[in-house]
Design a protein around this motif. Sequence first.
Motif, short mmCIF file in Angstrom:
data_model
loop_
_atom_site.label_atom_id
_atom_site.label_comp_id
_atom_site.label_asym_id
_atom_site.label_seq_id
_atom_site.Cartn_x
_atom_site.Cartn_y
_atom_site.Cartn_z
N ASN A 324 40.90 -4.30 -36.38
CA ASN A 324 39.82 -4.73 -37.35
C ASN A 324 38.51 -4.93 -36.30
OD1 ASN A 324 41.39 -3.21 -38.67
ND2 ASN A 324 42.59 -4.86 -39.66
N ALA A 325 38.83 -5.74 -35.42
CA ALA A 325 37.77 -7.06 -34.89
C ALA A 325 37.15 -6.04 -34.19
CB ALA A 325 38.16 -8.39 -33.64
N CYS A 326 37.17 -5.46 -33.61
CA CYS A 326 36.49 -3.58 -32.56
C CYS A 326 35.35 -3.62 -33.98
CB CYS A 326 36.64 -2.99 -32.23
SG CYS A 326 36.07 -2.22 -30.84
N TYR A 327 36.01 -2.75 -35.29
CA TYR A 327 35.09 -2.27 -35.80
C TYR A 327 34.76 -2.70 -36.91
CZ TYR A 327 39.70 0.88 -35.93
OH TYR A 327 40.46 1.71 -35.41
N THR A 328 35.05 -4.29 -37.12
CA THR A 328 33.74 -5.29 -37.35
C THR A 328 32.62 -5.57 -36.87
OG1 THR A 328 35.53 -6.62 -38.88
CG2 THR A 328 33.69 -7.48 -38.62
N ALA A 329 32.69 -5.34 -35.19
CA ALA A 329 32.20 -5.57 -34.39
C ALA A 329 31.06 -5.03 -34.20
CB ALA A 329 32.22 -6.51 -32.91
N ASN A 330 31.13 -3.55 -34.53
CA ASN A 330 30.83 -2.46 -34.09
C ASN A 330 29.92 -1.78 -35.94
OD1 ASN A 330 30.65 -1.41 -31.92
ND2 ASN A 330 32.57 -1.71 -31.97
N ASP A 331 30.14 -2.60 -36.27
CA ASP A 331 29.64 -2.32 -38.00
C ASP A 331 29.75 -1.50 -38.89
OD1 ASP A 331 28.20 -5.15 -38.62
OD2 ASP A 331 26.75 -3.86 -37.72
N TRP A 332 31.80 -1.13 -38.66
CA TRP A 332 32.26 0.40 -38.55
C TRP A 332 33.79 -0.27 -40.32
CZ3 TRP A 332 34.04 2.30 -33.70
CH2 TRP A 332 32.40 2.39 -32.87
N ASP A 333 32.66 -0.70 -40.78
CA ASP A 333 34.06 -1.53 -42.33
C ASP A 333 34.78 -0.40 -42.93
OD1 ASP A 333 33.38 -4.49 -41.32
OD2 ASP A 333 31.75 -4.05 -43.39
N TRP A 334 34.24 0.61 -42.86
CA TRP A 334 35.10 1.61 -43.55
C TRP A 334 36.82 2.02 -42.57
CZ3 TRP A 334 30.69 2.51 -40.83
CH2 TRP A 334 30.76 3.45 -39.46
N LEU A 335 36.52 1.79 -41.36
CA LEU A 335 38.19 2.12 -40.56
C LEU A 335 39.12 0.94 -40.38
CD1 LEU A 335 36.08 3.18 -36.88
CD2 LEU A 335 37.53 4.86 -39.22
N GLN A 336 38.51 -0.26 -41.47
CA GLN A 336 39.16 -1.25 -41.27
C GLN A 336 40.46 -1.37 -41.82
OE1 GLN A 336 39.00 -4.75 -41.02
NE2 GLN A 336 36.91 -4.14 -39.66
N GLY A 337 41.75 -1.23 -40.90
CA GLY A 337 43.18 -0.59 -40.77
C GLY A 337 43.86 -0.13 -40.66
N TYR A 338 43.12 0.79 -39.88
CA TYR A 338 43.32 2.05 -39.48
C TYR A 338 43.87 1.72 -37.43
CZ TYR A 338 41.58 5.42 -42.63
OH TYR A 338 41.49 6.42 -44.08
N SER A 339 44.37 2.49 -37.44
CA SER A 339 45.22 2.60 -36.00
C SER A 339 44.44 3.36 -35.93
CB SER A 339 46.67 3.02 -36.01
OG SER A 339 46.40 4.73 -36.06
N THR A 340 44.46 3.57 -33.55
CA THR A 340 43.73 4.24 -33.03
C THR A 340 43.64 5.77 -33.32
OG1 THR A 340 45.90 4.80 -30.92
CG2 THR A 340 43.76 2.29 -31.59
N HIS A 341 44.84 6.38 -34.14
CA HIS A 341 44.88 7.91 -34.72
C HIS A 341 45.23 8.72 -33.02
CE1 HIS A 341 44.58 6.99 -39.10
NE2 HIS A 341 45.23 8.62 -38.82
N ASN A 342 45.99 7.78 -32.00
CA ASN A 342 46.52 8.95 -31.07
C ASN A 342 47.12 7.35 -30.24
OD1 ASN A 342 46.31 8.83 -27.50
ND2 ASN A 342 45.08 10.61 -28.07
N GLU A 343 49.17 8.11 -30.22
CA GLU A 343 50.04 7.44 -29.86
C GLU A 343 49.80 6.55 -28.58
OE1 GLU A 343 53.03 4.99 -30.82
OE2 GLU A 343 53.04 6.69 -32.61
N PHE A 344 49.20 7.62 -27.55
CA PHE A 344 49.16 6.44 -26.00
C PHE A 344 48.03 5.81 -25.83
CE2 PHE A 344 50.37 11.49 -25.45
CZ PHE A 344 51.20 11.71 -24.96
N LEU A 345 46.54 6.00 -27.12
CA LEU A 345 45.45 4.44 -26.86
C LEU A 345 46.65 3.15 -27.63
CD1 LEU A 345 43.45 4.03 -25.64
CD2 LEU A 345 42.58 5.24 -28.01
N GLU A 346 47.53 4.35 -28.69
CA GLU A 346 47.94 3.01 -29.46
C GLU A 346 49.00 1.94 -28.39
OE1 GLU A 346 48.19 0.76 -33.16
OE2 GLU A 346 46.95 2.60 -33.04
N GLU A 347 49.61 2.11 -27.65
CA GLU A 347 51.08 2.13 -26.84
C GLU A 347 49.91 0.88 -25.92
OE1 GLU A 347 53.93 1.02 -25.52
OE2 GLU A 347 53.43 1.26 -27.42
N ALA A 348 48.46 2.01 -24.95
CA ALA A 348 47.77 1.23 -24.22
C ALA A 348 47.14 -0.37 -25.12
CB ALA A 348 46.79 2.45 -23.96
N VAL A 349 47.04 -0.15 -26.00
CA VAL A 349 46.33 -1.53 -26.33
C VAL A 349 47.50 -2.29 -27.13
CG1 VAL A 349 45.98 -2.37 -28.81
CG2 VAL A 349 44.86 0.04 -27.71
#
Length: 420
Positions: A324-349
């Motif tokens: 969410n902090a990354c979405y806000t920093a990039n002015d992508w507020d419509w993505l607030q609350g979304y996961s990475t939508h990639n399980e491998f990447l989500e686990e890496a995070v």
Amino acid sequence: MPGKWQSFIVRHMKAILNKKVYFVLLILVIASLPWHEHLNGACTLLLMLWTFLYNIYYRPAWHEWRGRPWMLLHWLWYALFAIGLLWTADYSEGIFNLEVHMLLVLVPWMWATVRYEIKQKYFLLMSFLLSASLALGVFIWNIYQSHLAGEPLSMKLITEAAPFHHGFIGMYWCSAILIATLVASKSHNWLFKGLYGVGIVIFLAGIIMANAKGAILAIFAIIVMAVILRVLSKKLIVALWGIGVPLLLVSFVLAIHLWDETSYSFKLNYLLNYQSPFDNILAFLKNSFYHRLGQWHCGVEVWTQDWQTFLFGVGTGDATQALNACYTANDWDWLQGYSTHNEFLEEAVRHGLIGLLLLLAVFLYPVIRSIRRGNYWYVLQSVAFFVALMVDCYLSNQKGIVWYMWIGSLWYWLPAIDKK
């Protein structure tokens, strides 16, 4: 008197811990998978209770469970979720993740408790197929009723008509197609094969109608893998999975890292109407894929922000806040609350490179072992698993985990039992 009570308890414990009771509970769990989330949870709790009592009453079951590397890998990965609580800020979210992922270890444990015959295994597969067919019938009926009422096919209608998330139910139907193919391959009755063909067409129509684009990709990937399994040797197929999957993930991360996000601006339209099946398929590029670009970008950005996060991640409960902090920093507020939508990447995070390598081991070990044992049905199912994990976080919620663990376990143990 104490002796009579003891005899009474022992007699009824043996009746409750009968293998037939276990099998009935297992049927209820498998059959309720694609139909009702809460019913499936209740059936799973009953099966967990039975398994717990069985392991207390018959102690040798522990030794049988302990010797399986496949299960131990799941325990090791799950332990990382508990360890990750040590450096997480959102402790409540971390505990929630710990609870959700509990089935990653409980399902293999429950499978190992009692042995059963191969005919029973096929019966379980058939019960899932019938339940998935029922869910498909209800979905098509709901769509038909709405069509009669003059309501256009939209994401809102699809969401209301499907038993649960349209992408997840599409993957369930993808597994049902594989099971139907297995059953049809063992029949020499041409009438039955004809009914199978009609059933496949109906399932495919349901997947397209549900806008389950990941399932469509999975089916195409399964067809390609089926050809590969016939052409290549086992050693080459093992190399394809063992080297190809990590290489594909590395290429994916590099491509997202190099993507120019400066002109990215998008918002998913849930009221978008789909006038034809082609609209559903093309929507993958226009809506779902493009929508995911921002989520993937922030996943890579959060994971690679410093060496500590790269190695250990942000913690079990802090992935959502970090994204969410990354979405806000990039002015992508419509993505607030979304996961990475990639399980491998989500686990890496969540858990960094350590977590990613563990997830790869959990995913690749049964695939490579199944190739060596000649269990190509599990390999084909794993193609669907891989596509699912690349386009969504299936192992971050109950509906995805039960599909991955229960259906995966069914396919994985099939040849081991068949050889006995």
